[in-house]
Design a protein around this motif. Structure first.
Motif, mmCIF file in Angstrom:
data_model
loop_
_atom_site.group_PDB
_atom_site.id
_atom_site.type_symbol
_atom_site.label_atom_id
_atom_site.label_comp_id
_atom_site.label_asym_id
_atom_site.label_seq_id
_atom_site.Cartn_x
_atom_site.Cartn_y
_atom_site.Cartn_z
ATOM 1 N N PRO A 90 0.815 -1.225 0.000
ATOM 2 C CA PRO A 90 0.000 0.000 0.000
ATOM 3 C C PRO A 90 0.847 1.272 0.000
ATOM 4 C CG PRO A 90 0.040 -0.936 2.185
ATOM 5 C CD PRO A 90 0.884 -1.832 1.330
ATOM 6 N N ILE A 244 0.379 -4.039 -15.552
ATOM 7 C CA ILE A 244 -0.912 -4.130 -14.869
ATOM 8 C C ILE A 244 -1.942 -4.211 -15.985
ATOM 9 C CG2 ILE A 244 -2.456 -3.080 -13.176
ATOM 10 C CD1 ILE A 244 0.022 -1.595 -12.096
ATOM 11 N N THR B 51 -7.252 -7.299 -6.560
ATOM 12 C CA THR B 51 -6.108 -6.874 -5.742
ATOM 13 C C THR B 51 -5.256 -5.795 -6.415
ATOM 14 O OG1 THR B 51 -4.820 -8.723 -6.620
ATOM 15 C CG2 THR B 51 -5.920 -9.080 -4.517
ATOM 16 N N GLY B 52 -5.677 -5.360 -7.592
ATOM 17 C CA GLY B 52 -4.966 -4.255 -8.247
ATOM 18 C C GLY B 52 -3.829 -4.687 -9.139
ATOM 19 N N LEU B 53 -3.713 -5.986 -9.412
ATOM 20 C CA LEU B 53 -2.649 -6.457 -10.299
ATOM 21 C C LEU B 53 -3.097 -6.514 -11.754
ATOM 22 C CD1 LEU B 53 -0.970 -9.313 -8.218
ATOM 23 C CD2 LEU B 53 -0.117 -7.010 -8.625
ATOM 24 N N GLN B 76 -5.557 -1.565 -0.809
ATOM 25 C CA GLN B 76 -4.482 -2.537 -0.655
ATOM 26 C C GLN B 76 -4.029 -2.732 0.791
ATOM 27 O OE1 GLN B 76 -1.843 -1.318 -3.837
ATOM 28 N NE2 GLN B 76 -2.096 -3.285 -4.825
ATOM 29 N N HIS B 77 -4.248 -1.721 1.628
ATOM 30 C CA HIS B 77 -3.860 -1.873 3.038
ATOM 31 C C HIS B 77 -4.803 -2.845 3.767
ATOM 32 C CE1 HIS B 77 -6.909 1.242 2.842
ATOM 33 N NE2 HIS B 77 -7.130 1.080 4.134
ATOM 34 N N VAL B 81 -2.618 -11.020 0.077
ATOM 35 C CA VAL B 81 -2.750 -11.841 -1.124
ATOM 36 C C VAL B 81 -1.744 -12.983 -1.081
ATOM 37 C CG1 VAL B 81 -2.718 -11.841 -3.650
ATOM 38 C CG2 VAL B 81 -3.444 -9.788 -2.429
ATOM 39 N N PRO B 83 -0.587 -15.568 -3.747
ATOM 40 C CA PRO B 83 -0.759 -15.947 -5.153
ATOM 41 C C PRO B 83 -0.639 -17.453 -5.363
ATOM 42 C CG PRO B 83 1.400 -15.018 -4.805
ATOM 43 C CD PRO B 83 0.704 -14.929 -3.485
ATOM 44 N N ASP B 84 -1.011 -17.882 -6.572
ATOM 45 C CA ASP B 84 -0.972 -19.328 -6.856
ATOM 46 C C ASP B 84 0.456 -19.869 -6.929
ATOM 47 O OD1 ASP B 84 -0.502 -17.901 -9.156
ATOM 48 O OD2 ASP B 84 -1.615 -19.232 -10.474
ATOM 49 N N GLU B 85 1.421 -18.990 -7.169
ATOM 50 C CA GLU B 85 2.821 -19.416 -7.140
ATOM 51 C C GLU B 85 3.555 -18.563 -6.107
ATOM 52 O OE1 GLU B 85 4.866 -19.397 -10.949
ATOM 53 O OE2 GLU B 85 3.011 -20.125 -11.863
ATOM 54 N N ASN B 87 5.879 -16.144 -4.474
ATOM 55 C CA ASN B 87 6.616 -15.045 -5.115
ATOM 56 C C ASN B 87 7.497 -14.294 -4.118
ATOM 57 O OD1 ASN B 87 4.724 -13.710 -3.653
ATOM 58 N ND2 ASN B 87 3.936 -12.456 -5.323
ATOM 59 N N LEU B 88 8.014 -15.055 -3.155
ATOM 60 C CA LEU B 88 8.936 -14.415 -2.207
ATOM 61 C C LEU B 88 10.343 -14.399 -2.817
ATOM 62 C CD1 LEU B 88 7.510 -15.943 1.063
ATOM 63 C CD2 LEU B 88 7.316 -13.589 0.303
ATOM 64 N N THR B 145 4.604 -18.331 2.141
ATOM 65 C CA THR B 145 3.887 -17.370 1.295
ATOM 66 C C THR B 145 2.575 -16.959 1.964
ATOM 67 O OG1 THR B 145 4.855 -18.485 -0.608
ATOM 68 C CG2 THR B 145 3.115 -16.930 -1.079
ATOM 69 N N ALA B 148 3.446 -14.639 4.735
ATOM 70 C CA ALA B 148 3.745 -13.296 4.209
ATOM 71 C C ALA B 148 2.460 -12.549 3.864
ATOM 72 C CB ALA B 148 4.634 -13.407 2.973
#
Lengths: 245, 324
Positions: A90, A244, B51-53, B76-77, B81, B83-85, B87-88, B145, B148
């Motif tokens: 955010p 995006i 989620t804005g992606l 977003q705050h 999320v 994700p399916d994979e 992503n860390l 994940t 996170a």
């Protein structure tokens, strides 16, 4: 305050995971060293030429250092999806991208001082106008970083970013007055020189180091700032449009 | 009850393909909402838009009461999320990854360290805290994940296929953790292709096929119409190729399906008598190893509504992401 915690930690993470890694530190040292040695040896006119060559070597070190790193810190993270994690945070998109580029700017500034440190042992640097030289280095690092960002977000693969960068970097060596005065370029190439940001950075450096420059420092720095804004805005627009979906 | 997520007429096209085709749904506060569908149905695209992606082509979105239609990053705050994979960052340790994610949400140094230790403990990852993420097993990666994703204690959590590609024990542990999170008040939007997982965890489920929601109801309501049915599963070591035709001819009141896994599924409005069925099968060359009465499940509802075999859906996914 919360946004700045994010900003600082993104910068810190990039410094630890990319910029301060031994291969990158050695690249940051060896690359300017190689350029410096190559030009000093090739000039064949002795140590008195150092002050003439120094601005070009400084500019080239910054340009190659910064543009190479963005392909890793942005394109690579986009490819392995960890960039998504940043996009979910955010914080404003502008601050996020500033955080991602700040490391490269600092890396570029660091690269710039490698040839300067070498020159300390070979020439008298007391004549350098440091109050102009240091801001110029910082502005060149910024504009080169944003150029690297612009390239990095226009491609999908790290190798594409590196290849694409070379289309800009190598012509800039010859067109921006780093080692060859712009006045000596063929007439048809001169407009191209003035369309490249490094021309203005090199002009300030030449002025700060040995006093020869074409334009007032303030104008050079203002034009560099304008290039920064333009490249940064274009990169953000490109990320929003391409990433995006 | 307040709505955590409210979506109206959401659409998203990729060139000429409608990935999301005018979907509408609401997720109530504290609900565990399942979003079920085969690969390419539009589950991940929906999550990405929420989620804005990703950007939607049309429709309205409200998350936690905030209108995100024009500004997908506005809420977003409020969201976490997963994700399916995973992503860390592979080069960071588990502990550093969590601390970094916490910092992205503006948590101070002391708070983020304490929270990272707390989550590592909750997810049984404390012994691996100082190991690089790249060296984690698939199950450990999924757990970290998820950790996170909830590092900032979000009131709304998006979980995209959380148990895909991990071993049974880790999947079971993750399901418990998801349940616990929901019980503690987190609204969860869960996409999965494991129907039994959705049935076990979710309060309400929407089935999405080819970008459209074909059914959206509580698990109880979804199962209600088939609750009265009698279902039996017969396992055979060997069976002749024409057994389906023979069974259908001999027992016309029963519906037979041969599954991809080699089971005979029997469905009937009345109780099924096991003896005559097994005798018939053995007389016709089948070697019966097990016959079991089954409780009607959400899988039956899914197959009825979508016409897609759940087994096929699961296998296709596992081929891509590894088995559970």
């Amino acid at each position: 305050m919360k946004s700045w915690i994010a900003y600082w930690n993104i910068l810190l993470k990039d410094m630890r995971t990319y910029y301060l890694k031994p291969p990158n530190v050695s690249w940051g040292l060896i690359f300017p060293l190689a350029w410096t040695s190559m030009f000093f040896i090739r000039s064949g006119t002795g140590l008195e030429d150092i002050m003439i060559l120094l601005p070009g070597v400084v500019a080239i070190s910054i340009l190659f250092g910064t543009t190479s790193m963005l392909a890793v810190t942005v394109t690579f993270e986009k490819k392995n999806r960890s960039f998504e994690r940043l996009l979910l945070a955010p914080i404003s998109f502008e601050l996020l991208m500033l955080a991602k580029t700040s490391g490269a700017i600092l890396f570029g500034v660091g690269n710039a001082f490698v040839p300067v440190i070498i020159a300390v042992f070979l020439a008298d640097l007391t004549q350098i106008a440091w109050h102009v030289f240091v801001p110029a280095v910082f502005m060149i690092a910024m504009v080169s970083t944003f150029l690297g960002l612009f390239i990095a977000v226009a491609v999908s693969e790290v190798f594409e970013a590196q290849t694409f960068s070379n289309f800009f970097r190598f012509p800039m060596i010859f067109l921006c007055g780093l080692f060859f005065p712009i006045e000596k370029l063929p007439v048809f190439l001169k407009p191209l020189s003035y369309a490249l940001p490094l021309t203005y950075g090199a002009d300030v450096l030449h002025g700060a180091v040995h006093g020869n420059h074409m334009m007032p420092f303030a104008l050079d720095l203002a034009l560099l700032a304008a290039f920064c804004v333009l490249l940064f805005a274009a990169s953000l627009w490109n990320i929003k449009r391409r990433w995006i979906l | 009850m307040t709505e955590s997520i409210c979506v109206e007429n959401l659409t998203k096209n990729f060139e000429k393909v409608a990935a999301v085709d005018g979907i509408s749904f609401r997720v109530r506060q504290g609900e565990l909402f399942g979003f079920l569908g085969p690969n390419g149905a539009g589950k991940t695209t929906t999550i990405n838009i929420l989620t804005g992606l990703a950007r939607s082509d049309s429709g309205t979105i409200r998350i936690g009461g905030i209108d995100c239609t024009g500004n997908p990053r506005a809420a977003q705050h409020l969201v976490g999320v997963v994700p399916d994979e995973s992503n860390l960052y592979p080069e960071l340790t588990g502990f550093d990854n969590l601390c970094f994610c916490a910092a992205l949400y503006g948590m101070g140094r002391t708070k983020r360290k304490a929270r990272a230790h707390e989550l590592l403990d909750t997810f049984d990852l404390t012994p691996a805290a100082d190991r690089k993420f790249a060296g984690y097993s698939k199950g450990m990666k999924r757990k970290l994940t998820i950790a996170a994703g909830i590092i900032h204690r979000p009131p709304i959590l998006f979980l995209d296929e959380p148990t895909t590609g991990i071993d049974v024990a880790s999947a079971r542990q993750l399901r418990h953790l998801v349940s616990d999170l929901n019980r503690s008040g987190t609204t969860i939007f869960l996409t999965t292709h494991y129907i039994e997982e959705a049935e076990r965890l979710c309060n309400r489920i929407a089935f999405i096929v080819s970008g459209r929601i074909v059914r959206n109801d509580t698990v109880e309501h979804l199962i209600q119409p088939i609750k009265a049915k009698h279902i039996m599963r017969i396992a055979c070591a060997t069976m002749p190729n024409d057994i389906h035709a023979k069974l259908t001819h001999a027992f016309s009141e029963l519906i037979f399906t041969i599954t991809n896994e080699g089971f005979i599924r029997v469905e009937s409005e009345k109780p099924v008598h096991v003896g005559p069925l097994v005798r018939f099968l053995e007389d016709n060359g089948a070697e019966v190893t097990e016959a079991r009465r089954m409780r009607p499940s959400l899988e039956d509802v899914f197959v009825n509504i979508t016409g897609i075999a759940a087994d096929a859906m699961r296998k296709e996914k596992e081929k891509r992401g590894g088995g559970q």
